[in-house]
Design an enzyme around this catalytic site. Sequence first.
Site, PDB file in Angstrom:
ATOM      1  N   GLY A  29       0.945  -0.829   0.000  1.00 41.41           N
ATOM      2  CA  GLY A  29      -0.149   0.176   0.060  1.00 41.41           C
ATOM      3  C   GLY A  29       1.082   1.283   0.007  1.00 41.41           C
ATOM      4  O   GLY A  29      -0.039   2.689  -0.371  1.00 41.41           O
ATOM      5  N   GLU A  37       3.904   4.416   5.861  1.00 45.06           N
ATOM      6  CA  GLU A  37       2.817   3.977   6.251  1.00 45.06           C
ATOM      7  C   GLU A  37       1.402   4.256   5.417  1.00 45.06           C
ATOM      8  O   GLU A  37       1.263   5.017   5.395  1.00 45.06           O
ATOM      9  CB  GLU A  37       2.283   3.060   7.876  1.00 45.06           C
ATOM     10  CG  GLU A  37       2.368   2.085   8.109  1.00 45.06           C
ATOM     11  CD  GLU A  37       1.608   0.903   7.500  1.00 45.06           C
ATOM     12  OE1 GLU A  37       1.077   0.869   6.233  1.00 45.06           O
ATOM     13  OE2 GLU A  37       1.293   0.288   7.561  1.00 45.06           O
ATOM     14  N   ASP A  80      -5.747   2.424  10.721  1.00 45.81           N
ATOM     15  CA  ASP A  80      -7.770   1.922  10.779  1.00 45.81           C
ATOM     16  C   ASP A  80      -7.215   1.067  12.253  1.00 45.81           C
ATOM     17  O   ASP A  80      -7.493   2.086  13.017  1.00 45.81           O
ATOM     18  CB  ASP A  80      -7.402   0.572  10.024  1.00 45.81           C
ATOM     19  CG  ASP A  80      -8.964   0.078  10.376  1.00 45.81           C
ATOM     20  OD1 ASP A  80      -9.866   1.644  10.880  1.00 45.81           O
ATOM     21  OD2 ASP A  80     -10.047  -0.121   9.149  1.00 45.81           O
ATOM     22  N   LYS A 132      -7.818   6.737   9.876  1.00 45.57           N
ATOM     23  CA  LYS A 132      -8.869   6.657   9.801  1.00 45.57           C
ATOM     24  C   LYS A 132      -9.628   7.243  11.503  1.00 45.57           C
ATOM     25  O   LYS A 132      -8.867   6.220  11.919  1.00 45.57           O
ATOM     26  CB  LYS A 132      -9.706   5.492   9.753  1.00 45.57           C
ATOM     27  CG  LYS A 132      -9.846   4.879   8.532  1.00 45.57           C
ATOM     28  CD  LYS A 132     -10.417   3.387   8.285  1.00 45.57           C
ATOM     29  CE  LYS A 132      -9.646   2.779   6.441  1.00 45.57           C
ATOM     30  NZ  LYS A 132     -10.528   2.021   6.402  1.00 45.57           N
ATOM     31  N   VAL A 154     -11.302   3.010   1.776  1.00 45.49           N
ATOM     32  CA  VAL A 154     -10.875   3.481   0.935  1.00 45.49           C
ATOM     33  C   VAL A 154      -9.904   2.800  -0.109  1.00 45.49           C
ATOM     34  O   VAL A 154      -8.943   2.011  -0.198  1.00 45.49           O
ATOM     35  CB  VAL A 154     -10.261   4.898   1.024  1.00 45.49           C
ATOM     36  CG1 VAL A 154     -11.055   5.771   1.844  1.00 45.49           C
ATOM     37  CG2 VAL A 154      -9.318   4.668   2.214  1.00 45.49           C
TER      38      VAL A 154
HETATM   39  P1  IMP Z   1      -4.921  -1.741  10.566  1.00 47.95           P
HETATM   40  O1  IMP Z   1      -3.838  -2.326  11.097  1.00 47.95           O
HETATM   41  O2  IMP Z   1      -6.034  -2.554  11.067  1.00 47.95           O
HETATM   42  O3  IMP Z   1      -4.217   0.074  10.928  1.00 47.95           O
HETATM   43  O4  IMP Z   1      -5.174  -1.941   9.423  1.00 47.95           O
HETATM   44  C1  IMP Z   1      -3.630  -1.214   8.795  1.00 47.95           C
HETATM   45  C2  IMP Z   1      -4.260  -2.037   7.241  1.00 47.95           C
HETATM   46  O5  IMP Z   1      -5.214  -2.946   6.231  1.00 47.95           O
HETATM   47  C3  IMP Z   1      -3.568  -0.620   6.343  1.00 47.95           C
HETATM   48  O6  IMP Z   1      -2.093  -1.321   6.461  1.00 47.95           O
HETATM   49  C4  IMP Z   1      -4.195  -1.726   4.941  1.00 47.95           C
HETATM   50  O7  IMP Z   1      -2.754  -2.259   4.283  1.00 47.95           O
HETATM   51  C5  IMP Z   1      -5.428  -1.859   5.128  1.00 47.95           C
HETATM   52  N1  IMP Z   1      -6.765  -1.335   5.449  1.00 47.95           N
HETATM   53  C6  IMP Z   1      -6.768  -0.465   6.277  1.00 47.95           C
HETATM   54  N2  IMP Z   1      -7.831   0.207   6.202  1.00 47.95           N
HETATM   55  C7  IMP Z   1      -7.776   0.133   4.096  1.00 47.95           C
HETATM   56  C8  IMP Z   1      -8.694   0.426   2.893  1.00 47.95           C
HETATM   57  O8  IMP Z   1      -9.442   1.790   3.935  1.00 47.95           O
HETATM   58  N3  IMP Z   1      -8.625   1.152   1.931  1.00 47.95           N
HETATM   59  C9  IMP Z   1      -7.628  -0.150   1.717  1.00 47.95           C
HETATM   60  N4  IMP Z   1      -6.645  -0.624   2.737  1.00 47.95           N
HETATM   61  C10 IMP Z   1      -7.027  -0.480   4.030  1.00 47.95           C
HETATM   62 MG    MG Z   2      -0.413  -1.691   4.716  1.00 51.84          MG
END
Ligand code: IMP
Ligand code: MG
Length: 201
Positions: free
Chosen positions: A67, A122, A126, A154, A176
Site C-alpha cells: 500500500g 505507512e 485503521d 481513520k 478507501v
Molecule cells: P490496521 O491494522 O487495522 O490498522 O490496518 C492497516 C492495514 O489494513 C493497512 O496497512 C492497509 O493495508 C489495510 N487497510 C485498512 N483500511 C484500509 C482501507 O480503507 N483501504 C485499503 N486498505 C486498508
Molecule cells: Mg498497509
Amino acid sequence: MALRYSREVTTPGNERTSDVARLEDGDDVGRVIVSADELQSRIAELGAAITADYVGRAPLLVGVLKGAFMFMSDLSRAIALPSEVDFMAVSSYGSATRTSGVVRIVKDLDVDLVDRDVLVVEDIVDSGLTLSYLQRYLLARRPASLEVCALLVKEGQQRTALDLRYVGFTIPADFVIGYGLDVAERYRNLAAIHVYDGPTP
Ligand code: IMP
Ligand code: MG
C-alpha cells in the site's frame, strides 16, 4: 503544481474527479476523499517537516508494501536529506476489509537497523494493530530512533495507543482505495484517494 503522472478529468454533471483507472473501472470508485493535488501539497509539507527534524542525520525510510509504494515514492523525493529506502511486505490474516491484528512478514528488511534513524512509511492506519505489531518488531532490532509517517488515519478506529509522529490526513472510517490502496489488489493506480463503493470482496 503540475502532476505529470496523472490525468484528472471531471465528468460533466458529476463532481467526482476521475483518472484513467476510474474511467476503466466504473462505479466501484466513489467520491474523492483526498485529491491528487491535496496529496501532493500535504506530502510536500510532510517532507519539509521531516527534513527539518532529521537535519544532520540520514533517515532510513521503511515502506510497508504494497500500500505505501506510491506514498514512499513521493515522500522520499520531498525529503531533502541523504536517506535510504527499504521495504517490508506484511499481510494480515482476516477478511479483505478487516484486519485481525495477526501479521505475517512476507518480506523482511534487507538492512541492519542498529543505530539507524528509522522512519516507517505507512499508507493507512485503521485499527492500528498492523503498525503496533511492526513497531514492536522493528524496535527489537535496536534502531537509534523509530518514528512513523502515516498518510491516512481513520478517525476513531484505533484499538491500540499509537505514537504517530507524522500524519497526512485524518479521514472518516469508510473503506478507501487509490494512491497505493487496494481492494483485492485493484485500484492501487488511482491518482487520488476515493471511497470504495463496490461490493464487499
Ligand atoms: P490496521 O491494522 O487495522 O490498522 O490496518 C492497516 C492495514 O489494513 C493497512 O496497512 C492497509 O493495508 C489495510 N487497510 C485498512 N483500511 C484500509 C482501507 O480503507 N483501504 C485499503 N486498505 C486498508
Ligand atoms: Mg498497509
